[in-house]
Motif scaffolding. Structure first.
Motif, PDB file in Angstrom:
ATOM      1  N   LEU A 241      -0.125  -9.202  -1.486  1.00 36.84           N
ATOM      2  CA  LEU A 241       0.543  -8.990  -0.201  1.00 36.84           C
ATOM      3  C   LEU A 241       0.372  -7.532   0.197  1.00 36.84           C
ATOM      4  O   LEU A 241       0.761  -6.631  -0.550  1.00 36.84           O
ATOM      5  CB  LEU A 241       2.027  -9.342  -0.305  1.00 36.84           C
ATOM      6  N   THR A 242      -0.240  -7.293   1.343  1.00 40.70           N
ATOM      7  CA  THR A 242      -0.438  -5.938   1.838  1.00 40.70           C
ATOM      8  C   THR A 242       0.323  -5.758   3.147  1.00 40.70           C
ATOM      9  O   THR A 242       0.998  -6.665   3.623  1.00 40.70           O
ATOM     10  CB  THR A 242      -1.933  -5.647   2.063  1.00 40.70           C
ATOM     11  N   SER A 243       0.198  -4.581   3.702  1.00 40.21           N
ATOM     12  CA  SER A 243       0.864  -4.302   4.973  1.00 40.21           C
ATOM     13  C   SER A 243       0.167  -4.980   6.141  1.00 40.21           C
ATOM     14  O   SER A 243       0.717  -4.999   7.249  1.00 40.21           O
ATOM     15  CB  SER A 243       0.892  -2.785   5.205  1.00 40.21           C
ATOM     16  N   HIS A 244      -1.035  -5.555   5.942  1.00 39.29           N
ATOM     17  CA  HIS A 244      -1.796  -6.170   7.018  1.00 39.29           C
ATOM     18  C   HIS A 244      -2.121  -7.646   6.779  1.00 39.29           C
ATOM     19  O   HIS A 244      -2.253  -8.402   7.738  1.00 39.29           O
ATOM     20  CB  HIS A 244      -3.135  -5.436   7.232  1.00 39.29           C
ATOM     21  N   ARG A 245      -2.239  -8.056   5.500  1.00 39.37           N
ATOM     22  CA  ARG A 245      -2.738  -9.397   5.213  1.00 39.37           C
ATOM     23  C   ARG A 245      -2.084  -9.966   3.958  1.00 39.37           C
ATOM     24  O   ARG A 245      -1.463  -9.240   3.173  1.00 39.37           O
ATOM     25  CB  ARG A 245      -4.260  -9.371   5.011  1.00 39.37           C
ATOM     26  N   ILE A 246      -2.255 -11.277   3.785  1.00 39.02           N
ATOM     27  CA  ILE A 246      -1.983 -11.950   2.511  1.00 39.02           C
ATOM     28  C   ILE A 246      -3.339 -12.304   1.929  1.00 39.02           C
ATOM     29  O   ILE A 246      -4.060 -13.147   2.466  1.00 39.02           O
ATOM     30  CB  ILE A 246      -1.126 -13.215   2.702  1.00 39.02           C
TER      31      ILE A 246
ATOM     32  N   ARG B  99     -11.601  -5.601  -7.078  1.00 40.29           N
ATOM     33  CA  ARG B  99     -10.489  -5.167  -6.230  1.00 40.29           C
ATOM     34  C   ARG B  99     -10.832  -5.419  -4.764  1.00 40.29           C
ATOM     35  O   ARG B  99     -11.994  -5.301  -4.355  1.00 40.29           O
ATOM     36  CB  ARG B  99     -10.219  -3.673  -6.429  1.00 40.29           C
ATOM     37  N   PRO B 100      -9.847  -5.759  -3.931  1.00 40.69           N
ATOM     38  CA  PRO B 100     -10.144  -5.985  -2.508  1.00 40.69           C
ATOM     39  C   PRO B 100     -10.460  -4.686  -1.784  1.00 40.69           C
ATOM     40  O   PRO B 100      -9.943  -3.625  -2.135  1.00 40.69           O
ATOM     41  CB  PRO B 100      -8.850  -6.617  -1.979  1.00 40.69           C
ATOM     42  N   VAL B 101     -11.323  -4.777  -0.788  1.00 40.14           N
ATOM     43  CA  VAL B 101     -11.623  -3.639   0.081  1.00 40.14           C
ATOM     44  C   VAL B 101     -10.595  -3.651   1.212  1.00 40.14           C
ATOM     45  O   VAL B 101     -10.537  -4.599   1.997  1.00 40.14           O
ATOM     46  CB  VAL B 101     -13.050  -3.733   0.647  1.00 40.14           C
ATOM     47  N   PHE B 102      -9.782  -2.605   1.281  1.00 40.19           N
ATOM     48  CA  PHE B 102      -8.662  -2.587   2.221  1.00 40.19           C
ATOM     49  C   PHE B 102      -9.087  -2.077   3.586  1.00 40.19           C
ATOM     50  O   PHE B 102     -10.047  -1.317   3.726  1.00 40.19           O
ATOM     51  CB  PHE B 102      -7.532  -1.710   1.677  1.00 40.19           C
ATOM     52  N   LEU B 103      -8.340  -2.516   4.596  1.00 38.84           N
ATOM     53  CA  LEU B 103      -8.537  -2.056   5.961  1.00 38.84           C
ATOM     54  C   LEU B 103      -7.948  -0.660   6.123  1.00 38.84           C
ATOM     55  O   LEU B 103      -7.160  -0.214   5.277  1.00 38.84           O
ATOM     56  CB  LEU B 103      -7.863  -3.034   6.940  1.00 38.84           C
ATOM     57  N   PRO B 104      -8.308   0.063   7.178  1.00 41.55           N
ATOM     58  CA  PRO B 104      -7.730   1.397   7.398  1.00 41.55           C
ATOM     59  C   PRO B 104      -6.207   1.333   7.491  1.00 41.55           C
ATOM     60  O   PRO B 104      -5.644   0.570   8.277  1.00 41.55           O
ATOM     61  CB  PRO B 104      -8.348   1.832   8.735  1.00 41.55           C
TER      62      PRO B 104
ATOM     63  N   GLU C  64      -5.422   8.335   7.658  1.00 43.99           N
ATOM     64  CA  GLU C  64      -6.731   8.221   8.311  1.00 43.99           C
ATOM     65  C   GLU C  64      -7.774   9.079   7.595  1.00 43.99           C
ATOM     66  O   GLU C  64      -8.916   8.657   7.402  1.00 43.99           O
ATOM     67  CB  GLU C  64      -6.616   8.646   9.769  1.00 43.99           C
ATOM     68  N   MET C  65      -7.381  10.285   7.187  1.00 43.46           N
ATOM     69  CA  MET C  65      -8.326  11.169   6.500  1.00 43.46           C
ATOM     70  C   MET C  65      -8.699  10.623   5.130  1.00 43.46           C
ATOM     71  O   MET C  65      -9.858  10.720   4.704  1.00 43.46           O
ATOM     72  CB  MET C  65      -7.713  12.571   6.362  1.00 43.46           C
ATOM     73  N   VAL C  66      -7.722  10.045   4.428  1.00 43.85           N
ATOM     74  CA  VAL C  66      -8.026   9.450   3.121  1.00 43.85           C
ATOM     75  C   VAL C  66      -8.982   8.282   3.278  1.00 43.85           C
ATOM     76  O   VAL C  66      -9.922   8.105   2.507  1.00 43.85           O
ATOM     77  CB  VAL C  66      -6.722   9.014   2.422  1.00 43.85           C
ATOM     78  N   GLN C  67      -8.764   7.455   4.317  1.00 42.53           N
ATOM     79  CA  GLN C  67      -9.659   6.330   4.556  1.00 42.53           C
ATOM     80  C   GLN C  67     -11.060   6.819   4.915  1.00 42.53           C
ATOM     81  O   GLN C  67     -12.069   6.255   4.468  1.00 42.53           O
ATOM     82  CB  GLN C  67      -9.099   5.452   5.684  1.00 42.53           C
ATOM     83  N   LEU C  68     -11.142   7.871   5.730  1.00 50.44           N
ATOM     84  CA  LEU C  68     -12.443   8.431   6.077  1.00 50.44           C
ATOM     85  C   LEU C  68     -13.156   8.957   4.847  1.00 50.44           C
ATOM     86  O   LEU C  68     -14.369   8.749   4.666  1.00 50.44           O
ATOM     87  CB  LEU C  68     -12.255   9.567   7.096  1.00 50.44           C
TER      88      LEU C  68
ATOM     89  N   THR D 166       3.097  -3.148  10.530  1.00 51.18           N
ATOM     90  CA  THR D 166       2.307  -1.930  10.345  1.00 51.18           C
ATOM     91  C   THR D 166       0.985  -1.988  11.080  1.00 51.18           C
ATOM     92  O   THR D 166       0.461  -0.957  11.509  1.00 51.18           O
ATOM     93  CB  THR D 166       2.060  -1.713   8.836  1.00 51.18           C
ATOM     94  N   TRP D 167       0.427  -3.190  11.219  1.00 50.12           N
ATOM     95  CA  TRP D 167      -0.883  -3.309  11.888  1.00 50.12           C
ATOM     96  C   TRP D 167      -0.795  -2.936  13.370  1.00 50.12           C
ATOM     97  O   TRP D 167      -1.809  -2.734  14.020  1.00 50.12           O
ATOM     98  CB  TRP D 167      -1.435  -4.732  11.724  1.00 50.12           C
TER      99      TRP D 167
END
Length: 433
Positions: free
Chosen positions: A52-57, A16-21, A205-209, A141-142
């Motif tokens: 397709l994500t909110s930040h990247r393809i 699975r890809p590692v997603f950005l915050p 942000e808290m979930v990402q942390l 979104t970015w």
């Protein structure tokens, strides 16, 4: 293998890809090619998974566990899929224009542009993907953090100006009062939704942390094996707390489509690492179902979806597996989990003087192994099938004893041995008598 003209993508152990915050999945497509039309020198990426994500393809080569990405900030324009008689017999294509650096690398602040063609070789509606891509690009979104800061700076302007209040007289006064009431209600709703959006942003942000802390705990578990009891206790508390925190980017049927169970299987494999470490390498399937659904929040999955996701682990190179005992109890365990080590601890417990007399119960084994009594019972039944234990069933429940029958010589069954397990049993019985 990912090409050099696109930024690389980090992948988890399950692929699975590692997603950005703050990054969220929006759409998944299988069997997708990426072609650079105007530059034949750039290699074509063939038959990969497109996310397709909110930040990247993202483009992922599942065979080599590698991937690359096109930042949406680098996308200059998206061309609508062409519809013609010729295109009816070819794979659907969506062409995007991206900014590149002079050396051909795709990036946000490029000085040149490049045409990239997304070729969909699977059963995919290009109009649906085109619509979702446009939706993501328009949402930007970015840039949400910068927009929220500008919104907060601009919210204070104009509020201090005095407002002349006209008296309520006649029909016009009633209409004016009703208009003011609607304006007040609209303002209250805007403030409420602004606070709600801020709360959701902070929650992400808290979930990402929490996800970052969870990964650090997993990576540091082996390095901290010699920590003292206080450090281990605090780490245990942190793990318990993190288990109740949601997953960063959920796999849903809406975003994954036909790849739902495949991606759910990979996400589940990443999720169970921490619970398995806490439970000693094995955990009941029903417990995983509860923990996983608690982390997913409102996007719950059914038991059938969980079973199907676990069954797909056989096709993926993941460090976990689904196991079914002879009694029908299903568990998830690490592939590195050793039954022989568990059996050695159970037989060692069964050879103690008290256990030689009274036997051991599943609860006794559960305390020794640090697992649930139901799983301890399954281990003891398996040990019995291998000839290590004997079972006694009474109104009080199951009691297991060390197997002494293999110590008895069939040609001389009446002689009493003073050594081995039989000797230990004779000594324990004579002492108690």
């Amino acid at each position: 293998m990912a090409a050099n003209w696109l930024p690389p993508v980090l992948l988890t152990a399950s692929g699975r890809p590692v997603f950005l915050p703050g990054e969220i999945e929006r759409c998944l497509l299988s069997a997708v090619d990426l072609e650079a039309e105007e530059n034949p020198a750039l290699p074509t990426l063939r038959s990969g998974l497109l996310v397709l994500t909110s930040h990247r393809i993202l483009w992922i080569d599942e065979s080599s566990s590698s991937g690359c990405a096109i930042p949406l900030a680098a996308v200059v324009h998206v061309f609508h899929p062409k519809k013609s008689l010729r295109n009816m017999f070819a794979s659907p294509r969506v062409r995007i224009q991206v900014s590149t650096s002079p050396d051909g690398r795709v990036g946000e602040k490029g000085t040149r542009s490049e045409m990239v063609t997304i070729v969909m070789r699977g059963k995919t509606d290009p109009d649906v993907f085109y619509g979702r891509l446009l939706e993501v690009l328009r949402s930007r979104t970015w840039e949400a953090s910068e927009e929220s800061e500008g919104r907060e700076r601009g919210s204070g302007s104009g509020e201090g100006s005095a407002r002349v209040r006209m008296p309520v007289v006649g029909v016009s006064g009633i209409l004016r009062k009703e208009q003011e009431m609607w304006e007040s209600t609209d303002k209250s709703l805007q403030e409420a939704f602004h606070d709600l959006n801020a709360l959701m942003s902070k929650a992400k942000e808290m979930v990402q942390l929490a996800e970052n802390m969870r990964q650090k705990l997993l990576l540091g578990s082996n390095a901290q094996a010699s920590a003292n009891d206080d450090e281990l206790g605090s780490k245990q508390e942190i793990q318990d707390w993190l288990l109740s925190v949601g997953i960063v980017s959920l796999v849903t049927k809406e975003s994954a489509g036909a790849l739902y169970h495949q991606q759910l299987s990979r996400q589940l494999a990443d999720f169970v690492k921490l619970p398995l470490e806490k439970a000693g390498g094995m955990i009941a399937l029903i417990d995983v179902y509860c923990l996983f659904n608690r982390a997913r929040g409102t996007e719950l999955i059914s038991p059938e979806d969980l079973l199907q996701a676990c069954a797909l682990w056989e096709k993926f190179d993941v460090p976990v597996m689904l196991r079914k005992f002879d009694s029908g109890v299903m568990v998830i365990q690490n592939k590195a989990h050793s039954d022989d080590e568990v059996f050695a601890r159970i037989t060692s417990l069964a050879q103690k003087p008290d256990a030689l007399l009274m036997g051991i119960s599943p609860s006794d084994a559960a305390l020794t192994l640090g697992i649930a009594p139901a799983l301890a019972k399954e281990h003891m039944l398996t040990a019995e099938s291998k000839g290590l234990l004997c079972r006694d069933v009474s109104p009080d429940g199951f009691r297991f004893y060390i197997n002494l029958f293999k110590e008895i010589d069939p040609s001389d069954i009446y002689s009493i041995k003073t050594t081995g397990l039989v000797g230990a049993w004779v000594s324990a019985t004579s002492t108690s008598g």
